[in-house]
Scaffold this motif. Sequence first.
Motif, PDB file in Angstrom:
ATOM      1  N   THR A  37      51.718  99.049 145.685  1.00 48.62           N
ATOM      2  CA  THR A  37      52.792 100.030 145.585  1.00 48.62           C
ATOM      3  C   THR A  37      53.744  99.592 144.478  1.00 48.62           C
ATOM      4  O   THR A  37      53.480  98.613 143.767  1.00 48.62           O
ATOM      5  N   SER A  85      47.200  98.360 156.610  1.00 48.55           N
ATOM      6  CA  SER A  85      46.902  97.731 155.323  1.00 48.55           C
ATOM      7  C   SER A  85      46.602  96.246 155.471  1.00 48.55           C
ATOM      8  O   SER A  85      46.086  95.628 154.545  1.00 48.55           O
ATOM      9  N   ASN A  93      46.549 106.459 146.261  1.00 52.28           N
ATOM     10  CA  ASN A  93      45.789 106.793 147.462  1.00 52.28           C
ATOM     11  C   ASN A  93      44.872 107.973 147.180  1.00 52.28           C
ATOM     12  O   ASN A  93      45.299 108.965 146.584  1.00 52.28           O
ATOM     13  N   TYR A  98      45.960  97.150 149.088  1.00 49.25           N
ATOM     14  CA  TYR A  98      47.097  98.065 149.085  1.00 49.25           C
ATOM     15  C   TYR A  98      48.117  97.630 148.050  1.00 49.25           C
ATOM     16  O   TYR A  98      48.580  96.491 148.048  1.00 49.25           O
ATOM     17  N   ALA A 139      51.031 101.982 153.553  1.00 50.19           N
ATOM     18  CA  ALA A 139      49.739 102.381 154.124  1.00 50.19           C
ATOM     19  C   ALA A 139      49.585 101.854 155.535  1.00 50.19           C
ATOM     20  O   ALA A 139      49.995 100.746 155.863  1.00 50.19           O
ATOM     21  N   CYS A 195      40.574  92.288 151.287  1.00 52.05           N
ATOM     22  CA  CYS A 195      40.253  93.615 150.801  1.00 52.05           C
ATOM     23  C   CYS A 195      38.988  93.471 149.949  1.00 52.05           C
ATOM     24  O   CYS A 195      38.478  92.358 149.785  1.00 52.05           O
ATOM     25  N   PRO A 227      43.684 103.439 150.072  1.00 49.13           N
ATOM     26  CA  PRO A 227      44.260 102.817 148.877  1.00 49.13           C
ATOM     27  C   PRO A 227      43.192 102.454 147.862  1.00 49.13           C
ATOM     28  O   PRO A 227      42.094 102.024 148.213  1.00 49.13           O
TER      29      PRO A 227
END
Length: 272
Positions: A189, A24, A216, A187, A21, A172, A221
């Motif tokens: 993954t 991020s 996403n 974020y 991202a 975040c 995210p």
Amino acid sequence: MIRVLLAGILFVSSFAAGAEAQNSGLRRLTDRDDLLGWEAVGRLDIANGGFCTGTLIAPDLVLTAAHCALDRRTGRPFAPGEVMFRAGLRDGKSVADRQVSQIVAHPDFVANAPVSAERVRVDVALMRLEQPVSIAEADPFVLFSGSLSDGEVSGASYGRGREEAISRQRSCRILDRRQGIIAFDCYVTFGSSGSAIMAKSGARWQILSVVSAGGNIDGKPVGFGMELPRIVAELKAMLRRDAPQPQATIRRLQVGTGKSGSGAKFIRSGGS
């Protein structure tokens, strides 16, 4: 809102499959000074070639996601020796490497089930290490207690394309929190599964949730985790119940043994 977001994740991907991202805020913890205080975060290397992220909550206990702890083919926990926890791994060097000797996952978690609110809610596992990691090497994190007033959280994990060192997203935010599920905009993954979402308590970060799924939506995210205190307490009880029992050693005492011929020998409190 939780169900709406989950529906969006299912439509896009069962886990974040896109490129890294933009913006991020991830920072790679490469230098030893950067890693200070985060050594309890480690990479879980799995015998099938996959990896996840786990976090020490005791010298011999790693908290992670259940889908990182179960073999999808059998639905059963990985066998002892099939998972290695590498605390504070950075560029091939770790603070400590430990084999996992025991795994428990929530009994309601189904390894091959599709992503859903029910699955995310119980996507938690504990792993007992064969040997503890000393506190001098890595200070375990505790579960978050108290109220979270501003919704700010942080994440630290390994991930696809950044699997050789912890990447930390300092700030975040929680998007929603209800019915045992927490949605956040950290974020995540592949490989971030099982990583801890941290909330600040005083000067110390504490574990608020564990990453279960993410993706996403509209280029932004979204990650999902669960409320932890009750489920972790249940898993600890399961670990104690299912722990391998030590083999008893019986020593036979014989009358009149020893150098002295004075007859029977007695065991006294504090020595013989």
